[in-house]
Write a protein that holds these residues in place. Structure first.
Motif, short mmCIF file in Angstrom:
data_model
loop_
_atom_site.label_atom_id
_atom_site.label_comp_id
_atom_site.label_asym_id
_atom_site.label_seq_id
_atom_site.Cartn_x
_atom_site.Cartn_y
_atom_site.Cartn_z
N CYS A 153 -16.77 33.38 32.83
CA CYS A 153 -17.46 32.10 32.45
C CYS A 153 -18.84 32.31 31.76
O CYS A 153 -18.85 31.41 30.51
CB CYS A 153 -17.83 31.22 33.80
N CYS A 154 -19.67 33.16 31.91
CA CYS A 154 -20.93 33.39 31.19
C CYS A 154 -20.73 34.00 29.90
O CYS A 154 -21.20 33.19 28.92
CB CYS A 154 -21.75 34.40 32.01
N CYS A 155 -19.92 35.02 29.64
CA CYS A 155 -19.66 35.35 28.74
C CYS A 155 -18.86 34.33 27.64
O CYS A 155 -19.12 34.48 26.17
CB CYS A 155 -18.85 36.67 28.48
N GLN A 156 -17.97 33.71 28.00
CA GLN A 156 -17.41 32.66 27.20
C GLN A 156 -18.51 31.69 26.77
O GLN A 156 -18.39 31.24 25.57
CB GLN A 156 -16.30 31.95 27.95
N ALA A 157 -19.40 31.47 27.57
CA ALA A 157 -20.22 30.48 27.09
C ALA A 157 -21.39 30.90 25.93
O ALA A 157 -21.79 30.40 25.13
CB ALA A 157 -21.18 29.79 28.28
N LEU A 158 -21.43 32.07 26.17
CA LEU A 158 -22.59 32.93 25.37
C LEU A 158 -21.70 32.98 24.02
O LEU A 158 -22.46 32.83 22.94
CB LEU A 158 -23.00 34.32 26.00
N GLU A 159 -20.52 33.51 23.92
CA GLU A 159 -19.76 33.70 22.78
C GLU A 159 -19.76 32.54 21.83
O GLU A 159 -19.79 32.46 21.10
CB GLU A 159 -18.41 34.19 23.17
N ALA A 160 -19.49 31.22 22.55
CA ALA A 160 -19.24 30.01 21.98
C ALA A 160 -20.61 29.37 21.40
O ALA A 160 -20.81 29.20 20.28
CB ALA A 160 -18.81 29.01 22.74
N LEU A 161 -21.72 29.57 22.15
CA LEU A 161 -22.92 29.25 21.84
C LEU A 161 -23.68 30.28 20.63
O LEU A 161 -24.40 29.61 19.74
CB LEU A 161 -23.99 29.19 22.90
N GLY A 162 -23.10 31.62 20.61
CA GLY A 162 -23.64 32.56 19.72
C GLY A 162 -22.89 32.68 18.72
O GLY A 162 -22.81 33.62 17.79
N ASN A 163 -21.57 32.02 18.53
CA ASN A 163 -20.66 32.18 17.60
C ASN A 163 -20.01 33.39 17.45
O ASN A 163 -19.96 34.00 16.26
CB ASN A 163 -21.24 31.73 16.27
N LEU A 164 -19.61 34.11 18.35
CA LEU A 164 -19.11 35.24 18.55
C LEU A 164 -17.61 35.03 18.61
O LEU A 164 -16.90 34.27 19.43
CB LEU A 164 -19.74 36.38 19.57
N SER A 165 -16.82 36.02 18.28
CA SER A 165 -15.35 36.05 18.60
C SER A 165 -14.79 37.10 19.05
O SER A 165 -15.43 38.06 19.08
CB SER A 165 -14.50 35.89 16.87
N VAL A 166 -13.85 36.93 20.11
CA VAL A 166 -13.29 38.20 20.74
C VAL A 166 -11.76 38.57 20.16
O VAL A 166 -11.13 37.43 19.87
CB VAL A 166 -13.20 37.65 22.11
N SER A 167 -11.71 39.62 20.12
CA SER A 167 -10.32 39.93 19.69
C SER A 167 -9.21 39.72 20.53
O SER A 167 -9.52 39.78 21.69
CB SER A 167 -10.19 41.46 18.96
N PRO A 168 -7.82 39.51 19.89
CA PRO A 168 -6.93 39.04 20.87
C PRO A 168 -6.48 40.31 21.97
O PRO A 168 -6.30 39.95 23.19
CB PRO A 168 -5.69 38.97 20.14
N GLU A 169 -6.67 41.53 21.39
CA GLU A 169 -6.57 42.76 22.38
C GLU A 169 -7.52 42.70 23.57
O GLU A 169 -7.02 43.12 24.68
CB GLU A 169 -6.70 44.04 21.31
N ALA A 170 -8.79 42.50 23.13
CA ALA A 170 -9.87 42.24 24.38
C ALA A 170 -9.69 41.45 25.04
O ALA A 170 -9.71 41.64 26.12
CB ALA A 170 -11.08 42.31 23.77
N THR A 171 -9.04 40.21 24.46
CA THR A 171 -8.57 39.05 25.43
C THR A 171 -7.56 39.33 26.75
O THR A 171 -7.77 39.14 27.75
CB THR A 171 -8.15 37.75 24.52
N ILE A 172 -6.87 40.28 26.15
CA ILE A 172 -5.82 40.92 26.95
C ILE A 172 -6.48 41.54 28.09
O ILE A 172 -5.95 41.57 29.44
CB ILE A 172 -4.71 41.73 26.39
N VAL A 173 -6.98 42.41 27.97
CA VAL A 173 -7.92 43.24 28.95
C VAL A 173 -8.71 42.27 29.92
O VAL A 173 -8.67 42.54 31.46
CB VAL A 173 -8.99 44.30 28.49
N ARG A 174 -9.44 41.35 29.54
CA ARG A 174 -10.18 40.31 30.13
C ARG A 174 -9.29 39.55 31.08
O ARG A 174 -9.56 39.48 32.36
CB ARG A 174 -10.95 39.38 29.30
N THR A 175 -8.11 39.10 30.77
CA THR A 175 -7.10 38.33 31.49
C THR A 175 -6.59 39.34 32.50
O THR A 175 -6.48 38.85 33.69
CB THR A 175 -6.01 37.86 30.74
N MET A 176 -6.33 40.48 31.99
CA MET A 176 -5.72 41.43 33.26
C MET A 176 -6.59 41.65 34.43
O MET A 176 -6.45 41.90 35.30
CB MET A 176 -5.34 42.87 32.66
N ALA A 177 -8.07 41.93 33.97
CA ALA A 177 -8.85 42.10 34.80
C ALA A 177 -9.23 41.02 35.69
O ALA A 177 -9.31 41.28 36.95
CB ALA A 177 -10.18 42.30 34.17
N LEU A 178 -9.10 39.74 35.25
CA LEU A 178 -9.32 38.62 36.30
C LEU A 178 -8.06 38.35 37.03
O LEU A 178 -8.38 38.35 38.44
CB LEU A 178 -9.39 37.26 35.33
#
Lengths: 250, 503
Positions: free
Chosen positions: B215-240
């Protein structure tokens, strides 16, 4: 009944042979840091700047393991030119100063107090108090009672009443709201008693350092005999520290 | 609906775009929304232009936001509209010293001085060390007795205080008082450098490190205009999902232990460890701490790690099925689980329960389906079968969620044959005067973070809501007219977070 037997067979015998046989943790686990003393000071400074815990003393080339959460960000700078983490989980110390380390820790068994070993070597009962952390330390302490670690085979148990305890195992940065209850629990334990500070929070405030709502380190309010760093400490770090410090033949 | 701004999960909105209503309008809009099967995600106070504002984030199938200005007090919505406001209003009183007038049970939430240095609503002196100046609920009469436990509980458990008002074995009322784990996190987050944010958020609740930090990182990414690669997204979903499985399995083990059925307690305890070790394979920490960073993940995942996870899941999946079968088919266990600690659908909806506690009572809400983030857009949801609202239902939802999560991870593993690259902590410049809400389905249910930045790009208000904030009241309700000996079982079936609540 058949289901019970079938599951029993499937599950088998799972208890670890540690400490009789060494145990290997996966290479990504970050234990005792290896510090490269010939590293360029500029890189060391970069590591200190990126450290979210302010745990790196760049002038002295040291890391304060009492503050470190082992997040590994410093390891990413210049491919670990200043610091890389080993898989050595043996990180308990008997003094706070020893945790401010250059990559080496004093041998815990040699620094343990002989009268503790005599008193508690065969039977150690601890009262655990969670004093404001994130519960990961408590969770990984509880794990010691699962079949893999099976803590009670060493004569060490966590007990419900402080009256039955030989000492206190504290996790968390001691929130303002837990201080009174923690001290009351300490008072209720008969002497002689020992105090263990487990995890970055209880040693230094951990991730919450500088918050006005925490005491920020157990040693400010109680005399600490054993420090176990980590965020949280790996169950093996705790097991190793307890065995080295208290039992006669670790 | 002109008074509500529709927003999306993780979308940056300008603070000036948030509707600003008078309190009567605000109360009307919220009451109307709640009465039409709406729920509250966040409701809190913050300062703006030397005024006190209240901000509400609401949900039905969509997400809405609205705000109002108040002075030193306002008319309690708990009293006039719904129990859903109860805890939120107490929190507003404690954090900002604003009184919700006619609140039916106004007492402190975490026991700390307010942020504005105005006189305390509860009349407490926080220079004194002892929390406990609480107005406890009292029952009098023949045969009535009170049982008080905590803050130091019997096991290796977090601190909290429970008071039971009983007649013999029967519990009339359970009052739960928290605050012992209070570390001042929300305040701390607004005044530390950004590099500390992920680590502090991982410490909101250690068993939900991934959920809260996401939740924290998604907020910082949106506010800071950072994008996350689809591959990294997979790992984050798996971790959750790994976090979810580990905790659910641990809970099933604890529930077995509480009904004195020891074999599954031991097996689940060991299997939980296996899942924690899988998080360690990903990032070096058994709780997934340090894995997620703004912009991605801190350690890459390649074939070595995905291979280990795949093999381990193949090995553990049948074991889990067999141990679940052992637990749920034992009639002695069923006798203790079924019709114990029942929370009806009606009560659950009135309290706004989330996660497995809500699902077990028939509230079909899963943030992964309603407000998907990360890889959840392309993953299937599920619907749980047993919704009686008792201990058995809450245990059964976990069984179903474990199996569903294993399926999700296996799906994701098929998509991540190639390297999932890592990122490092970068300097972030946050959008000024902005507001963002991020929601994820943590293993206990809906987690939400809401950030407000000021015109100098600093975080002015950081609001966190753990699912436990909704669900502790559910536990108190589950004990009504139960035997006090059922408390451990009810408690484990909810397994709520003390630190996530206390913040």
């Amino acid at each position: 009944m058949l289901k019970i037997i079938r599951n029993r067979i499937e599950q088998g015998y799972r208890t670890s042979s540690y400490p009789k046989e060494p145990i290997d943790l996966y290479h990504r686990y970050r234990g005792l840091p290896i510090i490269h003393h010939t590293c360029d000071p500029a890189i060391v400074k970069q590591c200190a700047e990126i450290c979210p815990q302010d745990a790196i003393l760049s002038a002295e080339y040291k890391i304060d393991l009492g503050k470190c959460t082992f997040c590994g960000r410093c390891e990413e700078i210049a491919d670990g030119a200043f610091v890389t983490f080993s898989q050595d989980f043996a990180m308990g110390t008997e003094s706070r100063e020893a945790l401010i380390c250059d990559g080496f820790l004093p041998k815990l068994a040699e620094h343990s107090k002989q009268h503790f070993k005599k008193l508690f070597g065969r039977s150690l009962q601890l009262r655990q108090v969670s004093a404001g952390g994130c519960n990961a330390c408590e969770a990984d302490t509880n794990v010691l009672n699962t079949p893999f670690f099976d803590l009670s085979r060493f004569g060490i148990d966590f007990v419900a009443s402080p009256r039955h305890a030989d000492g206190l195992h504290v996790t968390g940065p001691v929130s303002r709201n837990m201080k009174t209850a923690l001290l009351a629990t300490y008072e209720a334990i008969p002497t002689p008693k020992i105090v263990i500070a487990s995890g970055a929070c209880s040693i230094s405030g951990g991730p919450f350092f500088d918050s006005t709502e925490i005491t920020g380190g157990l040693e400010k309010i109680l005399p600490v005999d054993l420090y176990i760093p980590g965020c949280p400490p790996h169950p093996l770090s705790t097991l190793h520290a307890l065995l080295q410090f208290f039992t006669k033949t670790p | 609906m002109a008074n509500l701004l529709q927003i999306h999960n993780g979308e940056v909105v300008k603070r000036s775009a948030i509707p600003l209503l008078s309190f009567p309008e605000f109360a009307e809009v919220l009451t109307d929304f709640i009465n039409r099967n709406g729920f509250i995600v966040q409701f809190f106070a913050y300062p703006q232009n030397r005024e006190n504002r209240l901000l509400a984030v609401l949900r039905n199938k969509q997400l809405y936001i609205t705000s109002c200005t108040v002075k030193e007090s306002f008319d309690s919505l708990t009293a006039s509209a719904s129990e859903k406001f109860h805890m939120f209003e107490r929190e507003i009183a404690e954090q900002y010293g604003i009184t919700p007038k006619n609140h039916p049970w106004l007492k402190m939430v975490r026991y700390h001085a307010n942020y504005r240095n105005v006189p305390d609503v509860f009349g407490n002196d926080y220079a004194v060390d002892i929390p406990g100046e609480y107005p406890y609920y009292e029952v009098e009469g023949d045969g009535i007795h009170e049982v008080a436990v905590g803050p130091v509980h019997a096991g290796i458990i977090e601190p909290g205080h429970f008071r039971f008002q009983c007649a013999g074995e029967e519990v009339f009322s359970l009052e739960i008082q928290h605050g012992y784990q209070h570390r001042g996190i929300e305040k701390l987050l607004t005044r530390v450098p950004l590099k500390r944010l992920p680590i502090i958020c991982e410490g909101i609740a250690g068993d939900t490190s991934i959920g809260h930090n996401l939740c924290c990182c998604q907020a910082l990414e949106a506010l800071g205009n950072l994008s996350v690669s689809p591959e990294a997204t997979i790992v984050r979903t798996m971790a959750l999902e790994l976090e979810r499985i580990a905790n659910h399995i641990g809970d099933l083990g604890a529930l077995s232990g509480d009904v004195a059925f020891n074999p599954p307690a031991a097996y689940f305890g060991r299997i939980r460890g296996e899942f924690l070790n899988l998080l360690l394979i990903l990032c070096g920490n058994r709780f997934g701490k340090s894995l997620i960073l703004p912009g991605g993940i801190s350690k890459s995942m390649n074939r070595e790690q995905s291979g280990i996870i795949k093999n381990k899941l193949r090995e553990l999946e049948p074991e889990i099925r067999h141990v679940c079968d052992l637990l749920f088919s034992a009639h002695t266990v069923q006798a203790r689980f079924e019709q114990t600690g029942t929370v009806s659908r009606e009560i659950a909806a009135r309290l706004g329960l989330v996660g497995y506690s809500g699902k077990a009572s028939g509230l079909d809400y899963d943030a992964r389906v309603f407000f998907p983030t990360e890889s959840y857009f392309s993953l299937e949801g599920y619907r749980n079968e047993i919704t009686n609202g008792d201990v058995n239902s809450r245990a059964w939802v976990r069984r179903e969620e474990i199996m569903h999560s294993i399926h999700l991870i296996n799906t994701l593993l098929k998509r991540s044959e190639e390297l999932c690259p890592k990122t490092t902590m970068t300097k972030i410049s946050l959008e000024p005067d902005a507001c963002i809400v991020t929601i994820n389905e943590g293993w206990r249910g809906e987690i939400s973070h809401c950030l407000l930045t000021d015109n100098s790009r600093k975080i002015e208000r950081y609001k966190i809501k753990d699912p436990s904030f909704h669900n502790w009241t559910g536990l108190a309700m589950s004990l009504r007219n139960q035997e006090i000996s059922d408390f451990p079982l009810c408690n484990k079936s909810f397994n709520l977070s003390y630190c996530g609540f206390d913040l």
